[in-house]
Write an enzyme that holds these catalytic residues in place. Structure first.
Site, short mmCIF file in Angstrom:
data_model
loop_
_atom_site.label_atom_id
_atom_site.label_comp_id
_atom_site.label_asym_id
_atom_site.label_seq_id
_atom_site.Cartn_x
_atom_site.Cartn_y
_atom_site.Cartn_z
N GLU A 1 41.49 36.43 33.19
CA GLU A 1 40.28 35.65 32.97
C GLU A 1 39.09 36.53 32.59
OE1 GLU A 1 39.33 32.37 35.47
OE2 GLU A 1 41.39 32.14 36.15
N ILE B 1 51.40 32.88 30.83
CA ILE B 1 50.70 31.64 31.13
C ILE B 1 51.04 31.18 32.56
CG2 ILE B 1 50.36 29.24 30.45
CD1 ILE B 1 49.36 31.41 28.44
#
Length: 635
Positions: A443, A233
């Site tokens: 992504e 993250i």
């Protein structure tokens, strides 16, 4: 989202049974999510499944229809006031990255200097698109793209910190937040509190629907109790406010099923912790950690976008921000090209400057073509978004794939032109190359996004073919549709169809490639129909031909985009117009030259034999744990 069991590619199906009928919502959910979405739509009543319409150039490409609305003319998305605002914002941001930020030190220390972070907050760089009344700068997508391009030219690690915060971290609050959520959290994320986007898990990467983190409503109904962990993250160790995705039980058709829900989670809720920063190949100064949730009480009012709608929230966040990646990497490529060009213009070997050698000239030209095309995609997608386009998700995915692939090539070639000097840390290019590698992965991996492009377009085309099939069941009521389609196909079959008339859309110098583009658009439609008739619903598993189809789509869309941009430059009489026309013509020649072979490879028998051969080889490599053949010495 539960995974559908995949079948092997192959076999023939009746088109009436096999054509997908709706757009795919899945990107990071991958092929399994896409297949599940398609099968779910097929179960709807026929009257709800008419052919979709769209102004998207790329979606219509799959039908063989030339749709210019979102490509020609090139979007003009800035008002005079917005342009003036950019003119005031860009110079101080450029100056900051030239004089304050030290990318080499950030990389060496694996963290951004405190003074740099403070300066970025002061500049408003962490709230570029937040409305001014809530603490941000209120920039449009096009304005945002320009500032992100500046960041990408200087420090991708800093760019990831900024992007993870606003492009995905709190973007869900901007897109889906209630008025109360927006007024509570947006001033905080523009006033010094970092945000993060928490989706990926140790056992759930591209298959986002398989996440294990869970949130269950407390007995008093006031909180969801969140448990689980997330991995890799960005901003995970510093974020105070997080967009977290978890499975939640919901009632559906009298049964309890799990659906993904998005939550706004504060570290201050308690039970939120982070692991140590990851030791990464690149973007070292950006904070990347695991994040753990242990009995975290999340107020029910912090559900984002509605219970069970988390997958939709996640996909929209990612789709909405992908153009920013293209903008950043356009800046990266421009900076690398400048460095390579300056070296080629001054370095003398064999009595000549490097720039006098035709081999080096070609390298520089191809680097410039890739940069120009990447930049064009960034501003075409952002411009479409700002002018109200609804269907831009496939184009945004293309911009991310193309930009990340192109940036790697451009920086690699810049190192090659600099030679041994390019390999040294002092030039900075080795750091940029390391930083770039992640962009083809996160992504939405480029591999998944190519399949997303192909499958989304195929389903769009499939809805039209299903409508045509229904028309033949009642031909009297649908004569117009049947005759127009029959005429189009007949013209194509005998070689009379030439495609849309593009002469009014492009500069005179670009009429030939534009005409070729229009002709190839029709070929896309025939290719997609052939794939659907041959494979039916099993087309979802035919990844090798789908990858070739996606490559052809990318080449076709990028060609349309650069033809449009160069035409605009000529129409406005820009000083760069002659160069832009040459760049567009050169890219079109390369890209359109590849398309026929790529489309042929989706149906050619020899290509299918090679796909089967490669599949078998890949299976053997995996089963063997590596190269299945011994050393030729057998030693």
């Amino acid at each position: 989202m539960k995974s559908a069991k995949l079948m092997m590619c192959g076999g023939r199906h009746l088109a009436s049974r096999a054509i997908p009928a709706a757009p795919l919502a899945s990107t990071t959910g991958g092929v399994r999510g896409a297949a599940t979405e398609a099968r779910a739509v097929e179960k709807q009543p026929q009257q709800q499944r008419g052919a979709r319409t769209s102004a998207s150039f790329t979606l219509n490409l799959f039908r063989g229809h030339f749709e210019p609305a979102q490509v020609f003319p090139f979007p003009e998305a800035l008002s005079d006031d917005q342009r003036q605002m950019l003119q005031e914002l860009v110079p101080p941001v450029e100056k900051f990255f030239q004089e304050v930020n030290d990318p080499a030190k950030n990389d060496h220390d694996a963290q951004i200097e405190e003074g740099t972070l403070a300066g970025l907050w002061e500049l408003g760089a962490f709230g570029l698109q937040v409305p001014a009344e809530l603490g941000g700068l209120g920039l449009t997508n096009t304005q945002y793209a320009r500032l992100v391009e500046v960041v990408g030219a200087h420090d991708l690690g800093v760019g990831i910190t900024l992007g993870a915060h606003q492009s995905i971290g709190f973007k869900g609050i901007l897109l889906f937040g209630t008025p109360q959520q927006r007024s509570k959290y947006l001033p905080r994320v523009t006033g010094g509190e970092y945000a993060a986007f928490c989706l990926t898990e140790p056992a759930s990467g591209s298959d986002a629907g398989s996440i294990k983190t869970r949130a269950v409503l407390s007995p008093d109904g006031k909180n969801f109790i969140l448990n689980g962990s997330k991995i890799w993250i960005s901003n995970g160790g510093i974020a105070e406010i997080m967009t977290v995705f978890a499975q939640t039980p919901i009632e559906k058709d009298g049964k309890t099923v799990d659906k993904v829900t998005a939550f706004i989670v504060e570290r201050s809720f308690g039970g939120v912790s982070s692991g140590p920063p990851e030791n990464k190949m690149g973007i070292k100064c950006s904070n990347t950690t695991e994040v753990y949730f242990e009995d975290v009480p999340v107020p029910v009012e912090n559900v984002l976008g509605g219970v069970g709608n988390g997958f939709k929230v996640a996909m929209n966040i990612l789709n909405n921000g992908r153009f920013g990646m293209a903008a950043a990497l356009a800046g990266t490529q421009r900076a690398a090209l400048r460095q390579a060009a300056e070296h080629a213009a001054t370095r003398v070997q064999f009595g000549k400057r490097l720039a006098e050698f035709t081999g080096v000239q070609e390298k520089l030209a191809r680097m410039a073509m890739l940069q120009y095309t990447t930049e064009t995609l960034a501003y075409m997608v952002s411009g479409n978004m700002d002018t109200g386009a609804q269907d831009y998700h496939v184009e945004a995915a293309i911009s991310k794939v193309f930009a990340s692939d192109s940036a790697w090539t451009v920086v690699d070639e810049a190192i090659q032109i600099l030679g041994g000097m390019g390999f040294m840390k002092a030039t900075g290019l080795e750091r940029v190359l390391r930083d770039l590698r992640i962009f083809r992965i996160f992504e939405g991996t480029n591999d998944i996004l190519r399949l997303f492009v192909a499958l989304t377009g195929i389903q769009f085309a499939g809805s039209h073919l299903q409508e045509l099939q229904r028309a033949f069941k009642n031909p009297t009521a649908h004569l117009g549709l049947i005759f127009s389609e029959a005429g189009r196909r007949a013209a194509g079959a005998v070689g009379l169809a030439r495609g849309a008339d593009t002469r009014a859309l492009v500069h005179d110098d670009l009429r030939a490639p534009a005409a070729e583009l229009a002709r190839l658009v029709m070929e896309h439609g025939r290719t997609v129909e052939g794939l659907l008739r041959k494979h039916g619903r099993r087309v979802v598993d035919c990844q090798q031909p789908l990858n070739r189809l996606a490559a052809a789509v990318i080449d076709t869309y990028t060609t349309a985009a650069v033809l449009s941009r160069a035409t605009r430059a000529a129409r406005l009489g820009l000083p760069s117009a002659a160069q832009e026309l040459r760049l567009a013509a050169a890219w079109a020649d390369d890209a359109l030259g590849r398309v026929p072979a790529l489309l042929a490879a989706t149906r050619d028998t020899r290509a299918q034999e090679q796909y089967d051969r490669l599949s078998k080889l890949g299976t053997e490599v995996a089963a063997n744990g590596g190269q299945p053949t011994p050393n030729p010495l057998n030693l």
